[in-house]
Write a protein that holds these residues in place. Structure first.
Motif: not given
Length: 360
Positions: A106, A133, A136
């Motif tokens: 991640d 993000t 992911d």
């Protein structure tokens, strides 16, 4: 600071030259075609140049084929390109980035709540930052990523102290051995040559004794102690290398600076070090690689939590099998930064290893 500015300018120039390569190539091809059409150049010359270029390209591609094979193994979901029973296969049947996602894991910047107290009141202003993000892993079906990031941090916390400790000894040692006469200088030089030639072998032969000493002192799982050991092994060869490079710098440059009233420390920082940047870059890279890529001592002295990247890569190998796709992706991700460093520092490494002096 002048040395850092000089290195920064050189990196900027190298980047600009790399970006301009396609433009320069197209311009040269156009010039060659125009010369051939106007009869100012024989058609044989560009054909000969093209043949030599293609031959050199074929050699380079042959040398890079193992790297390509590892990449294909990483891109195939199971690493089947290594042990395929169907014969030679240059392209994977099912391309997958999952092994690389497994390596990186991640890449998420979590949300934070930042509180600012208002003076003379009991109030506070709270700011909530958004979660960012970049990657992911679960979206790619990876639930348990590798420990690459922790291994990377461990390698950095070993390699950076190695460089700092070693360079603090190498630079003044090389300057003193190159520019100063003192009692025992020849014996020290002889000792450096001896340690340069046999130091690596002695290090492996004395590994058991080294481990015993580290355990008795409580340093057997210390990254800083490992950095000190790496720095000690890097000092002899790199001091000799930098000293040999400094020997090529004319003494008249120092004398001119002294005549102008420069103190000794300015002579070193403003004259010797800037003129030694190729040698310094070479020594810096060699020293960094000592702490970044060494495996045997790190695997012997460090515990699981402090594994560096080479040891982390080796830990992927089980008793009965090797996950080739993940192993290959891990190896390529580990080697990529080193390839970039060599790409931008190639000119300095060649200059530092040539042991040449100053042109002009």
């Amino acid at each position: 600071m002048s040395l850092l500015r000089s290195v920064g300018r050189s990196v900027k120039e190298d980047t600009k030259e790399a970006l301009m390569v396609p433009v320069d190539l197209a311009r040269e091809v156009g010039y060659t075609v125009d010369e051939v059409r106007n009869g100012r150049m024989s058609p044989v010359e560009p054909v000969k140049t093209l043949a030599i270029t293609l031959g050199a390209l074929a050699i380079v591609l042959t040398l890079l084929f193992p790297l390509y094979w590892i990449l294909m193994s990483a891109l195939s979901g199971s690493g089947g390109s290594i042990y395929s029973s169907g014969g030679l296969r240059l392209l994977p049947t099912d391309v997958s980035l999952q092994p690389f996602v497994w390596v990186v894991g991640d890449l998420i910047i979590p949300a934070y709540a930042i509180s600012l107290n208002i003076p003379l009141t009991d109030l506070a202003v709270v700011f909530n930052t958004p979660q960012v993000t970049f990657l992911d892993a679960s979206a790619y079906g990876v639930e348990s990523p590798s420990g690459f990031k922790q291994f990377f941090v461990n390698s950095m916390t070993v390699a950076i102290p190695t460089v700092l400790i070693a360079m603090s000894l190498i630079v003044p040692g090389a300057y003193a051995l190159s520019r100063r006469e003192f009692i025992g200088r020849e014996k020290i030089l002889f000792g450096y040559v001896l340690l340069t030639q046999v130091g690596g072998g002695l290090g492996i032969a004395m590994l058991i004794g080294l481990y015993t000493v580290f355990v008795q002192l409580g340093f057997n799982d210390s990254k800083l102690a490992l950095s000190v050991y790496y720095a000690a092994t890097a000092v002899p060869f790199n001091t000799w290398l930098l000293k040999t490079y400094m020997d090529g710098i004319p003494v008249s440059y120092e004398e001119a600076a002294i005549v102008d009233g420069a103190p000794p420390w300015r002579v070193v920082t403003e004259v010797i070090l800037p003129l030694s940047k190729a040698g310094l870059a070479t020594v810096f890279i060699f020293t960094f690689l000592t702490g970044w890529t060494e495996f045997v001592v790190a695997q012997t002295l460090l515990g699981t939590e402090n594994y560096t990247l080479p040891v982390g890569l080796y830990s992927l190998i089980s008793e009965y099998s090797i996950p080739w796709a993940r192993f290959s992706a891990f190896a390529l991700t580990f080697a990529a930064p080193l390839g970039l460093v060599y790409l931008f520092a190639q000119r300095y490494i060649e200059g530092g290893l040539s042991f040449g002096g100053v042109e002009g």
